[in-house]
Design an enzyme around this catalytic site. Structure first.
Site, PDB file in Angstrom:
ATOM      1  N   SER A 494      33.249 -20.241  26.972  1.00  0.00           N
ATOM      2  CA  SER A 494      32.156 -19.467  26.384  1.00  0.00           C
ATOM      3  C   SER A 494      31.156 -20.438  25.778  1.00  0.00           C
ATOM      4  CB  SER A 494      32.689 -18.529  25.300  1.00  0.00           C
ATOM      5  OG  SER A 494      33.573 -17.578  25.847  1.00  0.00           O
ATOM      6  N   CYS A 697      36.339 -11.535  20.955  1.00  0.00           N
ATOM      7  CA  CYS A 697      36.520 -12.726  21.780  1.00  0.00           C
ATOM      8  C   CYS A 697      37.771 -13.461  21.328  1.00  0.00           C
ATOM      9  CB  CYS A 697      35.310 -13.655  21.673  1.00  0.00           C
ATOM     10  SG  CYS A 697      35.436 -15.116  22.742  1.00  0.00           S
ATOM     11  N   ASP A 742      35.344 -10.515  25.497  1.00  0.00           N
ATOM     12  CA  ASP A 742      35.380 -11.767  26.260  1.00  0.00           C
ATOM     13  C   ASP A 742      36.710 -12.418  25.887  1.00  0.00           C
ATOM     14  OD1 ASP A 742      35.006 -14.125  27.549  1.00  0.00           O
ATOM     15  OD2 ASP A 742      33.290 -14.792  26.370  1.00  0.00           O
ATOM     16  N   TRP A 744      40.894 -13.920  26.986  1.00  0.00           N
ATOM     17  CA  TRP A 744      41.715 -14.671  27.930  1.00  0.00           C
ATOM     18  C   TRP A 744      43.169 -14.562  27.494  1.00  0.00           C
ATOM     19  CZ3 TRP A 744      38.099 -16.848  24.615  1.00  0.00           C
ATOM     20  CH2 TRP A 744      38.605 -17.537  23.507  1.00  0.00           C
TER      21      TRP A 744
END
Length: 745
Positions: A494, A697, A742, A744
């Site tokens: 990012s 995020c 966003d 992971w």
């Protein structure tokens, strides 16, 4: 193509320059006539000729230089075209006609893949290879390179079958190479009756839109009249996607045989599925300037830079800054700035930057010692791997010709856990009976084999180097390993800056990955370990040195300019990184007055740093700001509170309101989720009453899921809704891009 444009533009400029010489000579001649009529025509002609010759004598070196540059560029372009990866010879008039390819080669199975990291493509190759055992000769196809409308004609081939291996990317999106196919399915209304298909999806259960792409394609094909030969398979990368795939495909083939009336008992042996896909050719005589040295696609693309920059043509950026963000402790978090000045690259706050790393040199040397100790030239031998399937659009597994060193450093993933099909191939090259049996068992589908694979490969975290070290009688040909192992992928980060504040640089915030495995080895993150060495060269005053810019080069397109910036790190040649920008849907609201909540513990703060910079920029322009609230978490304030001074300054200036959770500073652990629950009224005021945006995020497995549950609870309680109504409200926020993640895993 770019080579033609560059050469063409130089030729155009050369012709224009020659015209200017002629025109100038003519103008000079006219002026002489007007000012000195006493001279005769012969005198004027001789004088004009003399001036013209004199002018040409002074400017001739410049024109010759341009001519030499054009010739060199044309030669470089020709060399690049000669050795750039190109599809094999196509059948028929259209290179996108996969049906013609099937008919020409007597095949009936086509396996399409939608892949972002290479796993779906790998699974597709295994299915196409295995189909031959059941008399279904197959080929692998990239939907981006095919005319997918031809699916309507696949029924013309007897016993034809289309299998789709499709990964879901981001928040339920198709992969880049499957985007056009996805849009065609959405917008088209063709009749697919007679098409036989099966779908396997690759997803991750920690994400909300688990395997959304595969589910959609499976349903949509049926709606268009296609026949589902076998049930949808769903692979979970958060668990063991290899096991999911094997389980699904082992049940697929009996169903396929039953559907087409084939006898599965006559299927070939496993050995038939182990044929080499690529042929090795040693290339000792190839000129050095025609050997790939790490380029993604175009030869010399890393030294002869040409925009636009993308996944196949990254920009070689100079590292402008590299500093440690953690104040203490045994962990490291890096702040890195990449120079993009002159590259014409553009980004928005919330986008990602892709970094192309290289593998650890010591690991590559270790593989060379184990596999090439008896071969003259060792890792520096130049070779090419060529697809034995002439109908395949993938001629080489990676850019060829190159050296084994280049392949292992730049193109091959040597740090991930090898999948079972690789272990199955290694059996053939293992001499010790016990080691051979161990590999055979781990590559089997038996419960004992799966357990051993999970323990010895996954839990012990062994990569191919570790396997070769721990099984000394296993010594496969290095070229076969290059064929078997997956491609080394770009790493995405990012972007932690705003282009309004930093238009000429891209900032990255990354934690250095390093940990000890159960075998006592130290595993290092490929990209972060590589980036940790990318220190800029600076003078005493802090100025970054070692970069020069070559002149601008005009493109042929309507007078527009393409800056060809070649960065040369003179003092520190290693302080450069190939990058490109990947666009994201993670965006600030268009109005600065719209209130926002940002939730990002650890490096999840990265995109929000860009968001906050952008809001501060708007404030400095005199624009009104809506509430800008940040929830940040770290372990200890004195150790890993990254960007502390910067964030506190935004708070002092009235740009930001910040809630910080320090999980290790008190007697009880406190996380951002606890603070969200405590500030439920504030959260509802912003996302409910204020119609604001909420951003998350970070870790998808735990944090993002917990945040989602807390937000649901807040909406239900503070908004006086039922559980069903609250869920509908949150889903509407997601559809309106008011709830964005966003994350992971």
């Amino acid at each position: 193509m770019l080579g033609h444009c560059s050469g063409g533009s130089r030729q155009l400029r050369r012709n224009m320059a020659e015209s200017e010489v002629k025109i100038e000579a003519e103008v000079t001649e006219e002026a002489l006539v007007e000012e000195a009529p006493m001279f005769g025509y012969l005198d004027m002609f001789l004088l004009a000729t003399f001036i013209g010759v004199l002018f040409w004598w002074f400017v001739r070196p410049r024109f010759q230089s341009r001519k030499d540059e054009a010739t060199a560029a044309a030669a470089a372009a020709a060399a690049s075209r000669s050795y750039t990866m190109q599809p094999a010879a196509m059948v028929g008039a259209s290179s996108t006609s996969f049906v013609k390819k099937l008919q020409h080669s007597g095949r009936s199975l086509v396996v399409f893949y939608g892949s972002q990291t290479g796993t779906a493509e790998e699974f597709a190759g295994r299915l196409a290879k295995e189909g031959a055992r059941y008399r279904l000769k197959g080929m692998v196809a990239d939907p981006e390179e095919c005319d997918m409308e031809e699916l309507t004609n696949l029924k013309d081939i007897q016993n034809s079958l289309a299998i789709f291996c499709l990964a879901t990317y981001g928040e339920g999106d198709p992969t880049d190479n499957a985007q056009e196919f996805f849009e065609w399915l959405q917008n088209g209304d063709c009749d697919l009756s007679g098409l036989n298909y099966a779908v396997f999806g690759l997803g991750n259960k920690t994400y909300e839109h688990y395997n959304k792409m595969a589910k959609y394609v499976d349903q949509r094909l049926a709606e268009l009249g296609a026949t589902r030969v076998f049930e949808l398979g769903l692979g979970d990368d958060d668990a063991n996607i290899e096991d999911d795939f094997i389980t699904w495909k082992d049940r697929l083939w009996p169903s396929v045989c039953e559907f087409f009336g084939l006898d599965p008992s006559t299927a070939g042996t496993d050995g038939e599925a182990s044929l080499r896909q690529y042929k090795l050719t040693l290339r000792p005589d190839v000129p050095p300037d025609r050997v790939y040295t790490g380029e993604v696609a175009r030869l010399h693309s890393l030294t002869n830079q040409r925009p636009p920059y993308d996944a196949k043509n990254p920009y070689v950026s100079r590292v402008l800054a590299h500093r440690e963000l953690h104040k203490a402790g045994d962990r490291s978090c890096m702040h890195i700035e990449f120079d993009i000045e002159g590259s014409k690259m553009r980004y928005d706050a919330g986008d990602h930057v892709a970094v192309y790393p290289t593998n650890d040199e010591a690991m590559v040397e270790s593989m060379g010692e184990m596999l090439l100790s008896d071969q003259e030239g060792g890792l520096d031998v130049i070779f090419t791997l060529t697809n034995v399937d002439e109908e395949s659009s993938k001629r080489h597994p990676f850019p060829c010709p190159c050296s084994y060193r280049t392949a292992l450093m730049h193109y091959i993933d040597i740090t991930s856990n090898p999948r079972t099909h690789i272990l199955k191939e290694l059996v053939e090259y293992t001499k010790d009976p016990a080691e051979k049996e161990k590999l055979r068992m781990m590559s089997s589908t038996s419960p004992e084999g799966k357990q051993l694979y999970n323990e010895w490969i996954i839990q012990d975290n062994r990569n191919i180097v570790h396997i070769l070290q721990d099984l000394p009688s296993c010594r496969p040909p290095i070229d076969h390993l290059c064929e078997l192992l997956p491609r080394l992928q770009a790493r995405y980060y990012s972007i932690s800056s705003s282009p309004k504040v930093y238009p000429n640089s891209i900032h990255v915030t990354a934690v250095l990955v390093q940990y000890k495995t159960p075998t006592g080895r130290i595993n290092k993150g490929v990209a972060t370990s590589w980036l940790s060495k990318k220190k800029p060269n600076t003078e005493a005053n802090g100025t970054v040195v070692g970069a020069t810019k070559e002149p601008e080069v005009e493109a042929e397109s309507g007078g527009s300019k393409v800056e060809e910036v070649v960065l040369k790190a003179i003092a520190n040649p290693r302080a450069t990184v190939p990058i490109y920008v990947r666009k994201s849907q993670f965006r600030l609201p268009s109005r600065s007055t719209t209130p926002i909540i940002m939730i990002g513990p650890g490096t999840g703060l990265a995109p929000f740093r860009g968001f906050i910079q952008e809001r501060n920029f708007a404030k400095e322009e005199g624009k009104p700001l809506g509430e800008t609230v940040l929830y940040f978490g770290c372990r200890k304030k004195a150790e890993d509170f990254i960007y502390e001074e910067e964030l506190n300054k935004y708070v002092e200036d009235g740009v930001l309101k910040m809630h910080v959770a320090f999980s290790r500073d008190g007697p009880q652990k406190v996380y951002v989720t606890h603070l969200l629950q405590q500030n439920a009224d504030e959260v509802w005021r912003i996302i409910g009453e204020g119609n604001g945006h909420l951003y998350v995020c970070g870790d998808a497995r735990n944090m993002a899921r917990d945040v989602h549950d807390i937000v649901l609870k807040i909406v239900q309680e503070k908004g006086s809704m039922t559980e069903e109504q609250a869920l509908a409200y949150v889903r509407r926020m997601e559809a309106q891009k008011r709830y964005s993640a966003d994350v992971w895993s």
